[in-house]
Design a protein around this motif. Structure first.
Motif, PDB file in Angstrom:
ATOM      1  N   ASP A 138      -3.365   4.769  -1.295  1.00 25.26           N
ATOM      2  CA  ASP A 138      -4.442   4.158  -0.519  1.00 25.26           C
ATOM      3  C   ASP A 138      -4.953   5.128   0.529  1.00 25.26           C
ATOM      4  O   ASP A 138      -6.135   5.135   0.847  1.00 25.26           O
ATOM      5  N   LEU A 139      -4.033   5.920   1.072  1.00 28.29           N
ATOM      6  CA  LEU A 139      -4.437   6.935   2.049  1.00 28.29           C
ATOM      7  C   LEU A 139      -3.568   8.175   1.860  1.00 28.29           C
ATOM      8  O   LEU A 139      -2.343   8.064   1.782  1.00 28.29           O
ATOM      9  N   ARG A 199      -7.560   6.830  -2.951  1.00 29.67           N
ATOM     10  CA  ARG A 199      -8.689   6.034  -2.435  1.00 29.67           C
ATOM     11  C   ARG A 199      -9.318   6.660  -1.194  1.00 29.67           C
ATOM     12  O   ARG A 199     -10.517   6.799  -1.103  1.00 29.67           O
ATOM     13  N   ARG A 200      -8.462   6.999  -0.225  1.00 34.56           N
ATOM     14  CA  ARG A 200      -8.971   7.566   1.026  1.00 34.56           C
ATOM     15  C   ARG A 200      -8.223   8.836   1.349  1.00 34.56           C
ATOM     16  O   ARG A 200      -6.998   8.885   1.194  1.00 34.56           O
ATOM     17  N   LEU A 231      -6.643   3.370  11.291  1.00 35.60           N
ATOM     18  CA  LEU A 231      -6.997   2.725  10.026  1.00 35.60           C
ATOM     19  C   LEU A 231      -6.045   1.574   9.771  1.00 35.60           C
ATOM     20  O   LEU A 231      -4.859   1.665  10.078  1.00 35.60           O
ATOM     21  N   THR A 232      -6.572   0.503   9.201  1.00 30.73           N
ATOM     22  CA  THR A 232      -5.696  -0.560   8.723  1.00 30.73           C
ATOM     23  C   THR A 232      -5.826  -0.583   7.205  1.00 30.73           C
ATOM     24  O   THR A 232      -6.938  -0.622   6.675  1.00 30.73           O
ATOM     25  N   LEU A 233      -4.688  -0.471   6.524  1.00 30.15           N
ATOM     26  CA  LEU A 233      -4.718  -0.428   5.061  1.00 30.15           C
ATOM     27  C   LEU A 233      -4.371  -1.812   4.531  1.00 30.15           C
ATOM     28  O   LEU A 233      -3.296  -2.345   4.804  1.00 30.15           O
ATOM     29  N   VAL A 238       0.842  -1.202   0.000  1.00 22.05           N
ATOM     30  CA  VAL A 238       0.000   0.000   0.000  1.00 22.05           C
ATOM     31  C   VAL A 238       0.882   1.260   0.000  1.00 22.05           C
ATOM     32  O   VAL A 238       2.066   1.206   0.333  1.00 22.05           O
ATOM     33  N   MET A 264       0.935   5.242   1.483  1.00 17.63           N
ATOM     34  CA  MET A 264       0.377   6.239   2.390  1.00 17.63           C
ATOM     35  C   MET A 264       1.164   7.535   2.166  1.00 17.63           C
ATOM     36  O   MET A 264       2.394   7.516   2.141  1.00 17.63           O
TER      37      MET A 264
END
Ligand code: ZN
Ligand code: ZN
Length: 442
Positions: A210-211, A247-248, A292-294, A166, A168
């Motif tokens: 993803d974040l 995404r987030r 949060l868990t990605l 992922v 971040m």
């Protein structure tokens, strides 16, 4: 990958009943990889409770990597209370952008002089290391981390972490490079339609993450009176993240004057705007204690930069030519750059600037767009036509943010645009970013 918010407030800690939900502590985010690597983004007052939580885990030794976006108070004030640094056997690696005045170690030691704090930085028993970063790809605690300069009145970097399948991205503090996000006539909502090169680069840096954790201190109504302070409004952040396929999106660095009801309203409006953008972007306002868990996905593309450099420009001496037909501006900018230890020469017209460049090539030109006779754009075109000045970085100062002049300027070879009115620390940070990029090994 697990992410937890320990501080979500900007500028100054704001505890009290009005901020119970979103939190009153200043910037601090904890990231833990599946391998157990610990990365801490910023060390505002939120770091105090994070430190307590780390100690409570009862580990034999704590190995923390602290990644500072910059060294304004609200991002470092928690460091003297980061208790793992007070225990022998622990290690703390501190990363931050190369500043214009002294090293990271020097800056952090400054806030722990006896005038401010009873224990000096160098008395801390843990093994502490300091790493001044420029833009590029780094290996931090076994994790691939990319850095990129942000637009803030201090040297500030954003971080992109890629681990566990992922990505971040942490982008705090940052202000839009341009008032207009989109090129006139272009289809909005796409990276290619972004007007300013800086905003475009910013969008690419967060692409497909993803974040994304992003500064969104203001509403669009508040922003005009807070320009040059180095923060974003949520509409810019939502639109640029949507265009980048994020995404987030966690909006953070909440303004100290915004209570929980106000921040909740920003969240509602930001969500409505994300829907309008026609993307699946999931946006929320970060709150203290939020976790949060990605989950990994197979389509993660590693971030690539054209020049994955890590060259330092801190110890090098640079010569800057400032060109402006207004004597007061020339004096003001010249003095500000001299204060930063640059050698400065001045020209009051385009032809004079070109003559001076022919005689002695500077490392950077700060060039006013609107000058009587030959304007800034004509100077750039002349420079780009000659092989010896084809790559000379040019920072254009302009009062205009409109299309087509900004886009045309970039296409003609302007390296960066700074819009008037600007603040001196904002200008010097942009100068430093231009120099760092231009001096990278090609
Ligand atoms: Zn801040
Ligand atoms: Zn700041």
């Amino acid at each position: 990958m697990r992410v937890r918010f320990w501080g979500t407030r900007g500028s100054i800690a704001t505890p009290g009943p009005g901020t119970n939900h979103f939190g009153g502590n200043t910037s601090c985010v904890e990231l833990t990889t599946a391998n157990g690597d610990l990365l801490i983004f910023d060390c505002g007052t939120g770091a105090h409770r994070l430190a307590a939580a780390l100690m409570a885990q009862g580990k034999k030794a704590i190995h923390a990597n602290i990644l500072l976006g910059h060294t304004h108070w609200d991002h470092i004030q928690g460091f003297p209370f980061f208790s793992p640094a007070f225990i022998k056997g622990n290690s703390v690696a501190i990363y931050g952008p190369e500043g214009s005045r002294g090293s990271l170690h020097h800056v952090l030691a400054g806030q722990m002089e006896f005038t401010y704090f009873p224990i000096k930085l160098d008395q801390l028993p843990a093994a502490i290391t300091y790493h001044d970063l420029t833009e590029g790809i780094h290996n931090i605690g076994g994790v691939r981390v990319a850095t990129q300069f942000l637009n803030h009145p201090a040297m500030t970097v954003g971080y992109r972490v890629e681990a566990d399948g992922v990505a971040m991205v942490y982008l705090v503090d940052h202000e839009p490079f341009s008032d207009e996000l989109w090129r006139a006539g272009a289809e909005p909502g796409r990276i290619e339609s972004i007007l300013h090169e800086g905003d475009r680069r910013h969008a690419k840096f967060m692409a497909d993450a993803d974040l994304v954790i992003h500064d969104a201190q203001y509403t669009p109504d508040e922003y005009p009176s807070k320009k040059t302070w180095g923060h974003s409004s949520y509409d810019y952040v939502v639109q640029i993240a949507a265009a980048a396929g994020v995404r987030r999106l966690a909006l953070t660095h909440h303004d100290p004057s915004h209570d929980d009801a106000f921040v909740a309203d920003i969240e509602r409006k930001a969500r409505a705007l994300a829907l309008q953008c026609g993307t699946a972007l999931d946006v929320f306002c970060a709150y203290e204690g939020g976790e949060l868990t990605l989950a990994p996905h197979s389509t993660l593309k590693p971030f690539a930069t054209a020049v994955p450099f890590q060259a330092s420009v801190a110890q090098r001496h640079f010569h800057i030519l400032v060109v402006d037909d207004q004597p007061d501006m020339l004096t003001l900018i010249g003095r500000a750059l001299q204060d930063e230890q640059y050698t400065v020469s001045k020209a009051t017209s385009g032809p004079e600037a070109l003559r001076m460049i022919d005689e002695h090539m500077p490392d950077l030109v700060v060039l006013d767009y609107k000058m009587t006779g030959m304007d800034g754009m004509a100077v750039v075109k002349t420079l780009r036509a000659k092989p010896e000045s084809r790559l000379l970085p040019v920072l254009m100062l302009t009062a205009m943010t409109d299309e087509p002049s900004t886009r045309a300027g970039f296409e003609a070879g302007v390296t960066d645009y700074v819009t008037k009115p600007f603040s001196i620390p904002q200008l010097t940070a942009r100068v430093r970013a231009c120099l760092a990029r231009s001096k990278a090994p090609q």
